[in-house]
Design a protein around this motif. Sequence first.
Motif, PDB file in Angstrom:
ATOM      1  N   TYR A 159      -8.044  25.711 -18.481  1.00  0.00           N
ATOM      2  CA  TYR A 159      -6.849  25.800 -17.457  1.00  0.00           C
ATOM      3  C   TYR A 159      -7.313  25.186 -16.024  1.00  0.00           C
ATOM      4  O   TYR A 159      -8.599  24.917 -15.708  1.00  0.00           O
ATOM      5  CB  TYR A 159      -6.882  27.354 -16.956  1.00  0.00           C
ATOM      6  CG  TYR A 159      -6.563  28.172 -18.301  1.00  0.00           C
ATOM      7  CD1 TYR A 159      -5.186  28.419 -18.822  1.00  0.00           C
ATOM      8  CD2 TYR A 159      -7.597  28.707 -19.308  1.00  0.00           C
ATOM      9  CE1 TYR A 159      -4.733  29.050 -19.840  1.00  0.00           C
ATOM     10  CE2 TYR A 159      -7.219  29.355 -20.307  1.00  0.00           C
ATOM     11  CZ  TYR A 159      -5.845  29.391 -20.730  1.00  0.00           C
ATOM     12  OH  TYR A 159      -5.646  30.198 -21.872  1.00  0.00           O
ATOM     13  N   ALA A 160      -6.343  24.526 -15.629  1.00  0.00           N
ATOM     14  CA  ALA A 160      -6.242  23.786 -14.317  1.00  0.00           C
ATOM     15  C   ALA A 160      -5.177  24.199 -13.468  1.00  0.00           C
ATOM     16  O   ALA A 160      -4.087  24.243 -13.800  1.00  0.00           O
ATOM     17  CB  ALA A 160      -6.579  22.184 -14.549  1.00  0.00           C
ATOM     18  N   GLY A 161      -5.468  23.730 -12.150  1.00  0.00           N
ATOM     19  CA  GLY A 161      -4.551  24.219 -11.144  1.00  0.00           C
ATOM     20  C   GLY A 161      -3.755  22.947 -10.910  1.00  0.00           C
ATOM     21  O   GLY A 161      -4.102  21.915 -10.976  1.00  0.00           O
ATOM     22  N   GLU A 162      -2.426  23.006 -10.865  1.00  0.00           N
ATOM     23  CA  GLU A 162      -1.632  21.812 -10.660  1.00  0.00           C
ATOM     24  C   GLU A 162      -1.806  21.113  -9.288  1.00  0.00           C
ATOM     25  O   GLU A 162      -1.356  20.160  -8.927  1.00  0.00           O
ATOM     26  CB  GLU A 162       0.028  22.328 -10.955  1.00  0.00           C
ATOM     27  CG  GLU A 162       0.197  22.345 -12.249  1.00  0.00           C
ATOM     28  CD  GLU A 162       1.612  22.467 -12.737  1.00  0.00           C
ATOM     29  OE1 GLU A 162       1.935  22.538 -14.001  1.00  0.00           O
ATOM     30  OE2 GLU A 162       2.585  22.676 -11.721  1.00  0.00           O
ATOM     31  N   PHE A 172      -5.887  17.049 -18.615  1.00  0.00           N
ATOM     32  CA  PHE A 172      -4.971  16.116 -19.334  1.00  0.00           C
ATOM     33  C   PHE A 172      -5.832  15.164 -20.337  1.00  0.00           C
ATOM     34  O   PHE A 172      -5.255  14.863 -21.129  1.00  0.00           O
ATOM     35  CB  PHE A 172      -4.288  15.107 -18.277  1.00  0.00           C
ATOM     36  CG  PHE A 172      -3.201  14.090 -18.765  1.00  0.00           C
ATOM     37  CD1 PHE A 172      -2.257  14.599 -19.433  1.00  0.00           C
ATOM     38  CD2 PHE A 172      -3.731  12.809 -18.769  1.00  0.00           C
ATOM     39  CE1 PHE A 172      -1.143  13.689 -20.153  1.00  0.00           C
ATOM     40  CE2 PHE A 172      -2.934  11.979 -19.501  1.00  0.00           C
ATOM     41  CZ  PHE A 172      -1.648  12.198 -20.061  1.00  0.00           C
ATOM     42  N   ASN A 173      -7.269  14.861 -19.775  1.00  0.00           N
ATOM     43  CA  ASN A 173      -7.812  14.225 -20.614  1.00  0.00           C
ATOM     44  C   ASN A 173      -8.213  14.579 -22.024  1.00  0.00           C
ATOM     45  O   ASN A 173      -8.468  13.954 -22.850  1.00  0.00           O
ATOM     46  CB  ASN A 173      -9.315  13.746 -19.717  1.00  0.00           C
ATOM     47  CG  ASN A 173     -10.218  12.913 -20.595  1.00  0.00           C
ATOM     48  OD1 ASN A 173     -10.083  12.042 -21.045  1.00  0.00           O
ATOM     49  ND2 ASN A 173     -11.584  13.201 -20.471  1.00  0.00           N
ATOM     50  N   LEU A 174      -8.074  16.086 -21.950  1.00  0.00           N
ATOM     51  CA  LEU A 174      -8.435  16.644 -23.390  1.00  0.00           C
ATOM     52  C   LEU A 174      -7.405  17.373 -24.032  1.00  0.00           C
ATOM     53  O   LEU A 174      -7.389  17.699 -25.338  1.00  0.00           O
ATOM     54  CB  LEU A 174      -9.416  17.625 -23.267  1.00  0.00           C
ATOM     55  CG  LEU A 174     -11.006  17.215 -22.512  1.00  0.00           C
ATOM     56  CD1 LEU A 174     -11.978  18.427 -22.371  1.00  0.00           C
ATOM     57  CD2 LEU A 174     -11.390  16.093 -23.198  1.00  0.00           C
ATOM     58  N   ALA A 175      -6.186  17.485 -23.139  1.00  0.00           N
ATOM     59  CA  ALA A 175      -5.212  18.279 -23.705  1.00  0.00           C
ATOM     60  C   ALA A 175      -4.173  18.022 -25.079  1.00  0.00           C
ATOM     61  O   ALA A 175      -3.894  18.847 -25.561  1.00  0.00           O
ATOM     62  CB  ALA A 175      -4.090  18.329 -22.562  1.00  0.00           C
ATOM     63  N   ASP A 176      -4.470  16.645 -25.308  1.00  0.00           N
ATOM     64  CA  ASP A 176      -3.966  16.301 -26.613  1.00  0.00           C
ATOM     65  C   ASP A 176      -4.739  16.631 -27.977  1.00  0.00           C
ATOM     66  O   ASP A 176      -4.301  16.293 -28.922  1.00  0.00           O
ATOM     67  CB  ASP A 176      -3.460  14.970 -26.669  1.00  0.00           C
ATOM     68  CG  ASP A 176      -4.715  14.035 -26.597  1.00  0.00           C
ATOM     69  OD1 ASP A 176      -5.806  14.209 -25.605  1.00  0.00           O
ATOM     70  OD2 ASP A 176      -4.640  13.060 -27.190  1.00  0.00           O
ATOM     71  N   LEU A 177      -6.162  17.116 -27.689  1.00  0.00           N
ATOM     72  CA  LEU A 177      -6.804  17.145 -28.845  1.00  0.00           C
ATOM     73  C   LEU A 177      -6.477  18.516 -29.584  1.00  0.00           C
ATOM     74  O   LEU A 177      -6.196  19.497 -29.087  1.00  0.00           O
ATOM     75  CB  LEU A 177      -8.255  17.253 -28.313  1.00  0.00           C
ATOM     76  CG  LEU A 177      -8.757  15.911 -27.721  1.00  0.00           C
ATOM     77  CD1 LEU A 177     -10.333  16.119 -27.387  1.00  0.00           C
ATOM     78  CD2 LEU A 177      -8.655  14.909 -28.694  1.00  0.00           C
ATOM     79  N   GLY A 222       3.023  25.673 -15.627  1.00  0.00           N
ATOM     80  CA  GLY A 222       3.835  24.529 -15.237  1.00  0.00           C
ATOM     81  C   GLY A 222       3.913  23.419 -16.379  1.00  0.00           C
ATOM     82  O   GLY A 222       3.529  23.658 -17.353  1.00  0.00           O
ATOM     83  N   TRP A 223       4.367  22.283 -15.747  1.00  0.00           N
ATOM     84  CA  TRP A 223       4.680  21.153 -16.616  1.00  0.00           C
ATOM     85  C   TRP A 223       3.603  19.908 -16.237  1.00  0.00           C
ATOM     86  O   TRP A 223       3.741  18.761 -16.494  1.00  0.00           O
ATOM     87  CB  TRP A 223       5.896  20.859 -16.393  1.00  0.00           C
ATOM     88  CG  TRP A 223       7.026  21.653 -16.968  1.00  0.00           C
ATOM     89  CD1 TRP A 223       7.594  21.875 -18.153  1.00  0.00           C
ATOM     90  CD2 TRP A 223       7.456  22.864 -16.149  1.00  0.00           C
ATOM     91  NE1 TRP A 223       8.059  23.008 -18.292  1.00  0.00           N
ATOM     92  CE2 TRP A 223       8.083  23.637 -17.029  1.00  0.00           C
ATOM     93  CE3 TRP A 223       7.268  23.304 -14.716  1.00  0.00           C
ATOM     94  CZ2 TRP A 223       8.934  24.708 -16.552  1.00  0.00           C
ATOM     95  CZ3 TRP A 223       7.993  24.398 -14.391  1.00  0.00           C
ATOM     96  CH2 TRP A 223       8.640  25.039 -15.154  1.00  0.00           C
ATOM     97  N   GLY A 224       2.494  20.258 -15.442  1.00  0.00           N
ATOM     98  CA  GLY A 224       1.483  19.399 -15.064  1.00  0.00           C
ATOM     99  C   GLY A 224       0.835  18.330 -16.075  1.00  0.00           C
ATOM    100  O   GLY A 224       0.469  17.561 -15.753  1.00  0.00           O
ATOM    101  N   LEU A 225       0.750  18.863 -17.326  1.00  0.00           N
ATOM    102  CA  LEU A 225       0.098  18.305 -18.521  1.00  0.00           C
ATOM    103  C   LEU A 225       1.334  17.289 -19.279  1.00  0.00           C
ATOM    104  O   LEU A 225       0.745  16.952 -20.355  1.00  0.00           O
ATOM    105  CB  LEU A 225      -0.407  19.153 -19.228  1.00  0.00           C
ATOM    106  CG  LEU A 225      -1.741  20.019 -18.468  1.00  0.00           C
ATOM    107  CD1 LEU A 225      -2.508  20.990 -19.449  1.00  0.00           C
ATOM    108  CD2 LEU A 225      -2.823  18.978 -17.794  1.00  0.00           C
ATOM    109  N   ASP A 226       2.485  17.565 -18.829  1.00  0.00           N
ATOM    110  CA  ASP A 226       3.475  16.998 -19.628  1.00  0.00           C
ATOM    111  C   ASP A 226       3.660  15.193 -19.039  1.00  0.00           C
ATOM    112  O   ASP A 226       3.352  14.828 -18.055  1.00  0.00           O
ATOM    113  CB  ASP A 226       4.857  17.460 -19.332  1.00  0.00           C
ATOM    114  CG  ASP A 226       4.860  18.849 -19.850  1.00  0.00           C
ATOM    115  OD1 ASP A 226       3.984  19.228 -20.601  1.00  0.00           O
ATOM    116  OD2 ASP A 226       6.078  19.531 -19.791  1.00  0.00           O
ATOM    117  N   GLU A 227       3.799  14.416 -20.221  1.00  0.00           N
ATOM    118  CA  GLU A 227       4.033  13.019 -20.038  1.00  0.00           C
ATOM    119  C   GLU A 227       3.083  12.332 -19.229  1.00  0.00           C
ATOM    120  O   GLU A 227       1.996  12.725 -19.672  1.00  0.00           O
ATOM    121  CB  GLU A 227       5.497  12.673 -19.367  1.00  0.00           C
ATOM    122  CG  GLU A 227       6.498  13.367 -20.219  1.00  0.00           C
ATOM    123  CD  GLU A 227       7.880  12.750 -19.264  1.00  0.00           C
ATOM    124  OE1 GLU A 227       8.092  11.750 -19.087  1.00  0.00           O
ATOM    125  OE2 GLU A 227       8.968  14.038 -19.328  1.00  0.00           O
TER     126      GLU A 227
END
Length: 381
Positions: A159-162, A172-177, A222-227
Amino acid sequence: MPDSPTPLDHPRFRVFPRKSEKLAIFFSGSNTADHSFEWLDTALRIDASAIVVSNGPNQWYQAGIDGLGGDRTEVTRSFRQWAKHLDAQSLYTVGAAMGGTGAFLHGVPLGARVLAFSCETQMDLVGGNVQRLMEKGFTPPVPDLRPMVEKARAPIFLYAGESDPVDLYSAFNLADLPNVFADSLRRVQHGVVSYLHRKGRLAPMIDAFLDNQHLPRMPEGGWGLDEQFAETLYDAHRADIERRWGDSARLAKRAMNYYPRSDYANYLHGKGMLHLGKFSHAETALAAAVALNSGLTPARLQLARAIERMGRLDEAVAAYTQIADHPIIGGRANFALGQIHSRRGDLTSAFACFRRAVEMDPQRANFRAKLQELEGGEAAA
């Protein structure tokens, strides 16, 4: 305990053995003194066996820890020995900030479920706490956690604050794993744990994690990890730190295109435009940032400056006064108030503001110089 792998009590760790098949290891953050442990109350509250640990030096758990091992591998081995000694079948690691990095570095090799908050997953990020606080001269042997986390077998929750570009980019560095379940929290900065604690949601979250439940998305997720938003916001943040105002404003605007309601993207865009002398554009973006997150105090400071630059001094005085008691930006707000009062000829008010600025932020030489200048003028009169 007889034949235990280490003592139960040490300046850098404390062990709480219990009749449980679970062992939870809690990692403290940076600048933790000996015999002091974050998460101690949690470790005392839960039913599982627990270990609380602090790194000692700010080495982000990349090296050894006194009493547990001379290097990172030996420390992990000590945790594994404790798990065997306690007959623990399920392992869990938890930490925030530097402790979150530790939860990854030891939890993944242990096959543990990992719960991490607000932590850096790359050790070279500009503007991050690693670069600011890591022990000088220490070279972390794991500069990027991603190759390690790619091999993780158990679920990882991150979990991270936007409103913290470095933490957000790290997530984001790990979110797609595939084993990583990452979420970003709107209007939250580095202190995700303290935020959840204030909301009364941290203890239930820890309990659900230790109960092997899948943690649901946060209500303020939120959407901070999108795109490419997190990546673009970090680039804007880096340009801001390096005082490349044009690049910062441009990149922040691009981030706003991905995520228009990002408080921090609006803030960085407004700050960049302010430094470029485009005060009206700056005010628009900074007002949007404050409207989105009134707790983003740097945006409130920059908004007051934009209003001042446009000559609306009464509004600026009101805006600075609202943040004059803030422990971080209050010194700068009081100094700005002193400057306005001085230009208006109200030297009594100016002196009070400059004195307050020095009290709140004594390391700033220009604050002290201005106060001394005014004191000298009064003495001469």
